[in-house]
Scaffold this motif. Structure first.
Motif, PDB file in Angstrom:
ATOM      1  N   CYS A 143      68.391  10.082 -37.784  1.00 56.60           N
ATOM      2  CA  CYS A 143      67.514  10.668 -39.681  1.00 56.60           C
ATOM      3  C   CYS A 143      66.014  10.982 -39.112  1.00 56.60           C
ATOM      4  O   CYS A 143      65.649  11.617 -40.026  1.00 56.60           O
ATOM      5  N   SER A 144      65.684  10.906 -37.895  1.00 54.59           N
ATOM      6  CA  SER A 144      64.121  11.645 -37.444  1.00 54.59           C
ATOM      7  C   SER A 144      63.911  12.950 -37.792  1.00 54.59           C
ATOM      8  O   SER A 144      63.654  13.603 -38.277  1.00 54.59           O
ATOM      9  N   PHE A 145      65.238  13.845 -37.689  1.00 51.47           N
ATOM     10  CA  PHE A 145      65.196  15.036 -38.242  1.00 51.47           C
ATOM     11  C   PHE A 145      65.539  14.879 -39.078  1.00 51.47           C
ATOM     12  O   PHE A 145      64.686  16.285 -39.871  1.00 51.47           O
ATOM     13  N   VAL A 146      66.004  14.529 -39.990  1.00 47.78           N
ATOM     14  CA  VAL A 146      66.244  14.789 -41.054  1.00 47.78           C
ATOM     15  C   VAL A 146      64.873  15.032 -41.676  1.00 47.78           C
ATOM     16  O   VAL A 146      64.009  16.004 -42.936  1.00 47.78           O
ATOM     17  N   ILE A 147      63.847  13.922 -41.605  1.00 53.44           N
ATOM     18  CA  ILE A 147      62.705  13.146 -42.770  1.00 53.44           C
ATOM     19  C   ILE A 147      61.973  14.905 -41.942  1.00 53.44           C
ATOM     20  O   ILE A 147      60.812  14.900 -42.911  1.00 53.44           O
ATOM     21  N   VAL A 203      66.977   0.442 -43.453  1.00 55.47           N
ATOM     22  CA  VAL A 203      65.245   0.670 -44.046  1.00 55.47           C
ATOM     23  C   VAL A 203      65.918  -0.282 -45.564  1.00 55.47           C
ATOM     24  O   VAL A 203      64.862  -0.734 -46.003  1.00 55.47           O
ATOM     25  N   LEU A 204      66.622  -0.228 -45.920  1.00 50.28           N
ATOM     26  CA  LEU A 204      66.960  -1.018 -47.680  1.00 50.28           C
ATOM     27  C   LEU A 204      67.231  -2.264 -47.600  1.00 50.28           C
ATOM     28  O   LEU A 204      67.084  -2.761 -48.192  1.00 50.28           O
ATOM     29  N   LYS A 205      67.492  -2.662 -46.009  1.00 54.94           N
ATOM     30  CA  LYS A 205      67.172  -3.983 -46.116  1.00 54.94           C
ATOM     31  C   LYS A 205      66.024  -4.597 -45.939  1.00 54.94           C
ATOM     32  O   LYS A 205      65.782  -5.528 -46.717  1.00 54.94           O
ATOM     33  N   HIS A 206      65.116  -3.465 -45.479  1.00 55.93           N
ATOM     34  CA  HIS A 206      63.611  -4.505 -45.844  1.00 55.93           C
ATOM     35  C   HIS A 206      62.952  -3.387 -46.921  1.00 55.93           C
ATOM     36  O   HIS A 206      61.745  -4.094 -47.776  1.00 55.93           O
ATOM     37  N   VAL A 207      63.106  -2.589 -47.571  1.00 58.93           N
ATOM     38  CA  VAL A 207      62.564  -1.689 -48.677  1.00 58.93           C
ATOM     39  C   VAL A 207      63.055  -1.490 -49.787  1.00 58.93           C
ATOM     40  O   VAL A 207      64.612  -0.686 -49.553  1.00 58.93           O
ATOM     41  N   MET A 226      68.931  -0.072 -34.961  1.00 58.17           N
ATOM     42  CA  MET A 226      69.200   0.607 -35.665  1.00 58.17           C
ATOM     43  C   MET A 226      69.580   1.776 -34.053  1.00 58.17           C
ATOM     44  O   MET A 226      69.135   1.943 -33.715  1.00 58.17           O
ATOM     45  N   GLU A 227      71.402   2.267 -34.097  1.00 55.43           N
ATOM     46  CA  GLU A 227      71.643   2.452 -33.180  1.00 55.43           C
ATOM     47  C   GLU A 227      70.638   4.235 -32.631  1.00 55.43           C
ATOM     48  O   GLU A 227      70.261   4.575 -33.595  1.00 55.43           O
ATOM     49  N   GLU A 228      70.136   4.346 -31.182  1.00 63.38           N
ATOM     50  CA  GLU A 228      69.617   4.751 -30.826  1.00 63.38           C
ATOM     51  C   GLU A 228      70.045   6.762 -31.776  1.00 63.38           C
ATOM     52  O   GLU A 228      68.773   7.473 -32.329  1.00 63.38           O
ATOM     53  N   ILE A 229      71.243   6.480 -31.903  1.00 62.88           N
ATOM     54  CA  ILE A 229      71.296   7.920 -32.210  1.00 62.88           C
ATOM     55  C   ILE A 229      71.016   7.802 -33.667  1.00 62.88           C
ATOM     56  O   ILE A 229      71.039   8.940 -34.470  1.00 62.88           O
ATOM     57  N   VAL A 230      71.399   6.940 -34.880  1.00 59.05           N
ATOM     58  CA  VAL A 230      71.350   6.938 -35.970  1.00 59.05           C
ATOM     59  C   VAL A 230      70.161   7.563 -36.415  1.00 59.05           C
ATOM     60  O   VAL A 230      69.310   8.171 -37.443  1.00 59.05           O
ATOM     61  N   MET A 286      58.614   4.216 -41.766  1.00 64.88           N
ATOM     62  CA  MET A 286      59.377   3.006 -42.043  1.00 64.88           C
ATOM     63  C   MET A 286      60.528   2.906 -41.400  1.00 64.88           C
ATOM     64  O   MET A 286      61.450   2.144 -40.417  1.00 64.88           O
ATOM     65  N   LEU A 287      60.973   4.020 -40.712  1.00 67.11           N
ATOM     66  CA  LEU A 287      61.936   4.864 -39.769  1.00 67.11           C
ATOM     67  C   LEU A 287      61.967   3.640 -38.653  1.00 67.11           C
ATOM     68  O   LEU A 287      62.417   3.106 -38.126  1.00 67.11           O
ATOM     69  N   ASN A 288      60.266   4.263 -37.923  1.00 65.49           N
ATOM     70  CA  ASN A 288      59.689   3.667 -36.802  1.00 65.49           C
ATOM     71  C   ASN A 288      60.237   2.010 -36.436  1.00 65.49           C
ATOM     72  O   ASN A 288      60.384   1.284 -36.041  1.00 65.49           O
TER      73      ASN A 288
END
Ligand code: GLA
Length: 381
Positions: A264-268, A231-235, A256-260, A248-250
């Motif tokens: 990340c979606s869990f944490v958000i 995400v940091l590459k873009h924002v 990104m790898e599916e697992i990543v 942003m994640l979507n």
């Protein structure tokens, strides 16, 4: 327990020890959010690690663990000890040295009643009580937030777990009857009364020791960091998952790898659940609060994948019981306990159902742990 610690000190090292305690913790909601600089809602419990301590005139420290029934000598400036339990104490001393503290050799006896490996943060309780005791004994002048950081860095640098700040913070800042709403980025916290009228909190311990916990824990943390890097590459200005929205994640999912993405979606979503749960708590709406706990379990199990068969079984059994408002696995995962919010009138029935069903499935009943939200680190005498 504290009498036992005092007696043992007296027997081994003589009179004049000071006695300190620091508790384990429960966490109502907000799991694996702390190292992503998000929100958590823990509370200290009425089970603690106790330390009896006194400076000595020698060159070495003498330390006795009641639980391991083992005494060692430790050089404050020497190599890391070989015993795992001693690394926690050694680590706290080293982290204090790094921050300019002058610590003299001491005699210490410690032990406690925080169940080990149950996800109740016995190790954070140990780091916190050692830090608190040394700070008081040698007038080091650290505040409680600094002591929490010292405990956290002990885990990172001397135990090898890149944990967040939640456990040490709860152990040091807890207050009786109150949960801690902690922002893990600013360390701002508010203590909220937690008194669910007509309900009880109970823990069911799988007694599965979380052996995978430290390695898988660090893997999860690295996956979260990998998501942030994309995400940091873009924002600009993204520091952690705290700054990342689902939108942003979507947007950058394909990079990104599916697992990543899943981690990340869990944490958000978990951060959002903590905020929703806190709002429900303010309204005294324990039904919504419980529903958020259930959502947390689902995410931890399916998206973050830190549960295990025993934890899922306990959570599923509780979710199916009409007297349960919320239930979820608690702590790092891969074993340990579930935390359950249950109506008082359904308590006995739930206990017998859970014991029977679990024993039938896994051959042994879970351990039932009752907890009260209690005071954080303090001096007893
Ligand atoms: C362990 C860590 C904490 C936290 C939890 C998961 O208890 O020590 O910092 O990350 O796992 O919420």
């Amino acid at each position: 327990m504290k009498t036992k610690i005092q007696e043992q000190f007296h027997k081994l090292f003589g009179e004049g020890a000071s006695l300190f305690a620091s508790p384990g913790r429960v966490n109502l909601i907000g799991e694996h959010t702390d190292y992503n600089l998000g929100f958590v809602l823990p509370g200290a419990i009425d089970k603690a690690i106790y330390v009896a301590i006194k400076p000595n005139d020698g060159r070495l420290c003498r330390i006795h663990s009641v639980d391991y029934n083992e005494t060692i000598e430790m050089d404050l400036n020497g190599e890391k000890p070989t015993q795992q339990w001693a690394c926690y104490i050694y680590g706290v001393v080293q982290e204090m040295h790094k921050r300019g503290a002058l610590i003299h050799p001491f005699d210490m006896v410690f032990g406690g009643d925080v169940p080990l490996g149950a996800g109740l943060s016995s190790s954070a309780a140990l780091e916190s009580v050692v830090g608190f005791a040394l700070n008081t004994l040698f007038h080091l002048g650290f505040d409680r937030a600094q002591l929490a950081k010292i405990g956290q860095m002990t885990e990172h640098n001397y135990v090898g777990v890149r944990c967040g700040i939640m456990d040490q913070f709860a152990s040091l800042f807890g207050e009786k009857g109150k949960v801690i709403r902690l922002d893990c980025r600013s360390l701002e916290c508010t203590l909220e009364p937690f008194d669910p009228q007509g309900c009880k909190v109970v823990l069911f311990d799988t007694q599965v020791k979380h052996t995978l916990a430290s390695s898988e824990y660090n893997v999860r943390r690295a996956q979260c960091e990998a998501g942030v890097a994309v995400v940091l590459k873009h924002v600009g200005g993204i520091e952690s998952l705290r700054d990342v929205t689902m939108d942003m994640l979507n947007s950058y999912k394909s990079e990104m790898e599916e697992i990543v993405y899943r981690r990340c979606s869990f944490v958000i979503n978990e951060n959002q659940r903590v905020m929703d749960a806190c709002a429900a708590l303010e309204q005294g709406d324990y039904a919504t609060f419980g529903a958020k706990m259930n959502g947390s379990h689902e995410g931890l199990s399916k998206w973050y994948e830190v549960s295990c068969a025993e934890l899922d079984f306990l959570a599923d059994t509780a979710h199916a019981h009409s007297g349960v408002l919320g239930a979820r696995m608690m702590g790092g995962g891969f074993g340990g306990c579930t935390i359950n919010l249950v109506k008082a009138e359904a308590y006995d029935d739930l206990l017998s159902e859970v014991k029977d069903k679990f024993a039938h499935q896994f051959g042994k009943a879970p351990r039932i742990i009752e907890v009260n939200i209690s005071q954080g680190a303090h001096q007893i005498s």
